[in-house]
Write a protein that holds these residues in place. Structure first.
Motif, PDB file in Angstrom:
ATOM      1  N   UNK A 256     -65.472   5.098 -38.247  1.00 48.72           N
ATOM      2  CA  UNK A 256     -65.052   4.941 -39.641  1.00 48.72           C
ATOM      3  C   UNK A 256     -65.122   6.272 -40.373  1.00 48.72           C
ATOM      4  N   UNK A 257     -66.191   7.034 -40.120  1.00 50.49           N
ATOM      5  CA  UNK A 257     -66.353   8.326 -40.776  1.00 50.49           C
ATOM      6  C   UNK A 257     -65.259   9.301 -40.350  1.00 50.49           C
ATOM      7  N   UNK A 258     -64.881   9.267 -39.064  1.00 44.78           N
ATOM      8  CA  UNK A 258     -63.816  10.145 -38.573  1.00 44.78           C
ATOM      9  C   UNK A 258     -62.466   9.784 -39.194  1.00 44.78           C
ATOM     10  N   UNK A 259     -62.193   8.490 -39.314  1.00 43.60           N
ATOM     11  CA  UNK A 259     -60.943   8.045 -39.938  1.00 43.60           C
ATOM     12  C   UNK A 259     -60.891   8.456 -41.411  1.00 43.60           C
ATOM     13  N   UNK A 260     -62.012   8.307 -42.102  1.00 44.90           N
ATOM     14  CA  UNK A 260     -62.069   8.718 -43.502  1.00 44.90           C
ATOM     15  C   UNK A 260     -61.875  10.216 -43.648  1.00 44.90           C
ATOM     16  N   UNK A 261     -62.501  10.974 -42.764  1.00 50.62           N
ATOM     17  CA  UNK A 261     -62.381  12.431 -42.801  1.00 50.62           C
ATOM     18  C   UNK A 261     -60.926  12.856 -42.627  1.00 50.62           C
ATOM     19  N   UNK A 262     -60.239  12.269 -41.652  1.00 52.57           N
ATOM     20  CA  UNK A 262     -58.844  12.627 -41.392  1.00 52.57           C
ATOM     21  C   UNK A 262     -57.932  12.203 -42.540  1.00 52.57           C
ATOM     22  N   UNK A 263     -58.136  10.992 -43.039  1.00 55.18           N
ATOM     23  CA  UNK A 263     -57.264  10.477 -44.108  1.00 55.18           C
ATOM     24  C   UNK A 263     -57.398  11.280 -45.390  1.00 55.18           C
ATOM     25  N   UNK A 264     -58.622  11.570 -45.789  1.00 52.81           N
ATOM     26  CA  UNK A 264     -58.833  12.273 -47.051  1.00 52.81           C
ATOM     27  C   UNK A 264     -58.480  13.748 -46.953  1.00 52.81           C
ATOM     28  N   UNK A 265     -58.532  14.319 -45.753  1.00 53.81           N
ATOM     29  CA  UNK A 265     -58.042  15.689 -45.581  1.00 53.81           C
ATOM     30  C   UNK A 265     -56.556  15.746 -45.924  1.00 53.81           C
ATOM     31  N   UNK A 266     -55.811  14.760 -45.441  1.00 53.36           N
ATOM     32  CA  UNK A 266     -54.374  14.698 -45.699  1.00 53.36           C
ATOM     33  C   UNK A 266     -54.072  14.482 -47.180  1.00 53.36           C
ATOM     34  N   UNK A 267     -54.763  13.523 -47.807  1.00 52.58           N
ATOM     35  CA  UNK A 267     -54.470  13.241 -49.215  1.00 52.58           C
ATOM     36  C   UNK A 267     -54.859  14.412 -50.114  1.00 52.58           C
ATOM     37  N   UNK A 268     -55.980  15.063 -49.809  1.00 49.51           N
ATOM     38  CA  UNK A 268     -56.403  16.203 -50.623  1.00 49.51           C
ATOM     39  C   UNK A 268     -55.455  17.380 -50.489  1.00 49.51           C
TER      40      UNK A 268
ATOM     41  N   UNK B  82     -53.380  14.572 -39.866  1.00 50.60           N
ATOM     42  CA  UNK B  82     -54.275  13.432 -39.635  1.00 50.60           C
ATOM     43  C   UNK B  82     -54.694  13.363 -38.168  1.00 50.60           C
ATOM     44  N   UNK B  83     -53.728  13.500 -37.271  1.00 49.07           N
ATOM     45  CA  UNK B  83     -54.019  13.414 -35.837  1.00 49.07           C
ATOM     46  C   UNK B  83     -54.926  14.544 -35.387  1.00 49.07           C
ATOM     47  N   UNK B  84     -54.670  15.749 -35.871  1.00 45.80           N
ATOM     48  CA  UNK B  84     -55.484  16.907 -35.484  1.00 45.80           C
ATOM     49  C   UNK B  84     -56.939  16.711 -35.906  1.00 45.80           C
ATOM     50  N   UNK B  85     -57.154  16.315 -37.148  1.00 49.97           N
ATOM     51  CA  UNK B  85     -58.524  16.116 -37.643  1.00 49.97           C
ATOM     52  C   UNK B  85     -59.230  15.019 -36.848  1.00 49.97           C
ATOM     53  N   UNK B  86     -58.547  13.902 -36.656  1.00 49.95           N
ATOM     54  CA  UNK B  86     -59.162  12.772 -35.967  1.00 49.95           C
ATOM     55  C   UNK B  86     -59.515  13.121 -34.525  1.00 49.95           C
ATOM     56  N   UNK B  87     -58.585  13.755 -33.825  1.00 50.27           N
ATOM     57  CA  UNK B  87     -58.821  14.087 -32.417  1.00 50.27           C
ATOM     58  C   UNK B  87     -59.963  15.085 -32.270  1.00 50.27           C
ATOM     59  N   UNK B  88     -59.967  16.131 -33.086  1.00 55.90           N
ATOM     60  CA  UNK B  88     -61.036  17.137 -32.987  1.00 55.90           C
ATOM     61  C   UNK B  88     -62.392  16.515 -33.303  1.00 55.90           C
ATOM     62  N   UNK B  89     -62.444  15.680 -34.343  1.00 58.26           N
ATOM     63  CA  UNK B  89     -63.714  15.062 -34.722  1.00 58.26           C
ATOM     64  C   UNK B  89     -64.219  14.117 -33.635  1.00 58.26           C
ATOM     65  N   UNK B  90     -63.326  13.313 -33.062  1.00 61.88           N
ATOM     66  CA  UNK B  90     -63.745  12.379 -32.010  1.00 61.88           C
ATOM     67  C   UNK B  90     -64.176  13.122 -30.744  1.00 61.88           C
ATOM     68  N   UNK B  91     -63.484  14.215 -30.416  1.00 65.73           N
ATOM     69  CA  UNK B  91     -63.886  15.026 -29.267  1.00 65.73           C
ATOM     70  C   UNK B  91     -65.246  15.678 -29.515  1.00 65.73           C
ATOM     71  N   UNK B  92     -65.481  16.113 -30.760  1.00 64.27           N
ATOM     72  CA  UNK B  92     -66.775  16.717 -31.097  1.00 64.27           C
ATOM     73  C   UNK B  92     -67.902  15.702 -30.932  1.00 64.27           C
ATOM     74  N   UNK B  93     -67.624  14.453 -31.311  1.00 61.16           N
ATOM     75  CA  UNK B  93     -68.631  13.394 -31.150  1.00 61.16           C
ATOM     76  C   UNK B  93     -68.878  13.110 -29.670  1.00 61.16           C
ATOM     77  N   UNK B  94     -67.792  12.989 -28.920  1.00 59.38           N
ATOM     78  CA  UNK B  94     -67.905  12.634 -27.499  1.00 59.38           C
ATOM     79  C   UNK B  94     -68.627  13.700 -26.688  1.00 59.38           C
ATOM     80  N   UNK B  95     -68.306  14.966 -26.962  1.00 61.49           N
ATOM     81  CA  UNK B  95     -68.850  16.060 -26.147  1.00 61.49           C
ATOM     82  C   UNK B  95     -69.962  16.839 -26.855  1.00 61.49           C
TER      83      UNK B  95
END
Length: 208
Positions: A101-113, A187-200
């Motif tokens: 949820x935090x990753x989705x929020x981060x990606x979405x609000x990056x785009x809107x801002x 949106x995709x770039x932020x989400x993918x990088x954040x999820x990869x950072x969490x995973x690894x």
């Protein structure tokens, strides 16, 4: 574009409301405390964004939909964690749900801002990127301070960096005549990088 912006803004609001409510659960707060954290996370960054852009009152306080959605999400999370099925939501699954949820929020609000900044000040790339980042991490900072935690952006594995990169990607795509695809690309770039950072467990350098 306004419909797309509103869609991403609502996705970010719902996602951050979930993450804020889950922090309230983890801190053993009552439903009011959960609602306060959910509101702070979901609309805090947007309020800072609108103040910097000169919107008074901020969009999230002008439109009752935002507060209604956040309160509704909080009630759902509260009921779920008080039901007899709560054992299925606790533990690792709860942590995973919070991070997603935090990753989705981060990606979405990056785009809107970033898109809001570009609409008014297309000649200021630094402002556009920083506005996207502030919108994305501002609510989380307020949430963590209210929950008496060190803000995630200051200690978490790669957190604000994906937002900064996403803002840069958005700006470069828009000025390269890819305006229609810019919001989805960022949106995709932020989400993918954040999820990869969490995973690894990617982290920025720290003092040893």
């Amino acid at each position: 574009m306004d419909i797309i912006w509103y869609m991403f803004d609502m996705i970010g609001t719902i996602a951050f409301a979930i993450s804020g409510a889950l922090v309230g659960v983890a801190r053993k707060m009552d439903i009011f405390g959960m609602a306060v954290l959910a509101l702070a996370t979901a609309i805090g960054g947007g309020i800072v964004r609108d103040v910097l852009l000169g919107y008074f009152p901020p969009n999230s306080l002008r439109n009752v939909v935002y507060v209604t959605v956040v309160i509704s999400v909080t009630i759902i999370v509260f009921i779920m964690y008080n039901s007899r099925y709560r054992k299925h939501a606790m533990g690792p699954r709860s942590r995973a749900g919070y991070l997603l949820a935090d990753a989705l929020g981060l990606a979405s609000f990056t785009v809107t801002g970033a898109s809001a900044g570009f609409k008014l000040y297309p000649e200021l790339p630094i402002f556009i990127v920083l506005l996207g980042t502030i919108t994305a991490v501002g609510g989380g900072i307020i949430r963590d301070m209210l929950a008496q935690r060190i803000p995630s952006v200051l200690k978490e594995d790669v957190y604000a960096l994906p937002s900064i990169i996403g803002g840069i990607v958005y700006y470069l795509m828009v000025i390269s005549s890819w305006a229609g695809e810019a919001v989805y690309g960022a949106f995709t770039v932020v989400l993918v990088i954040r999820l990869l950072a969490i995973k690894y467990n990617w982290s920025l350098p720290k003092v040893r």
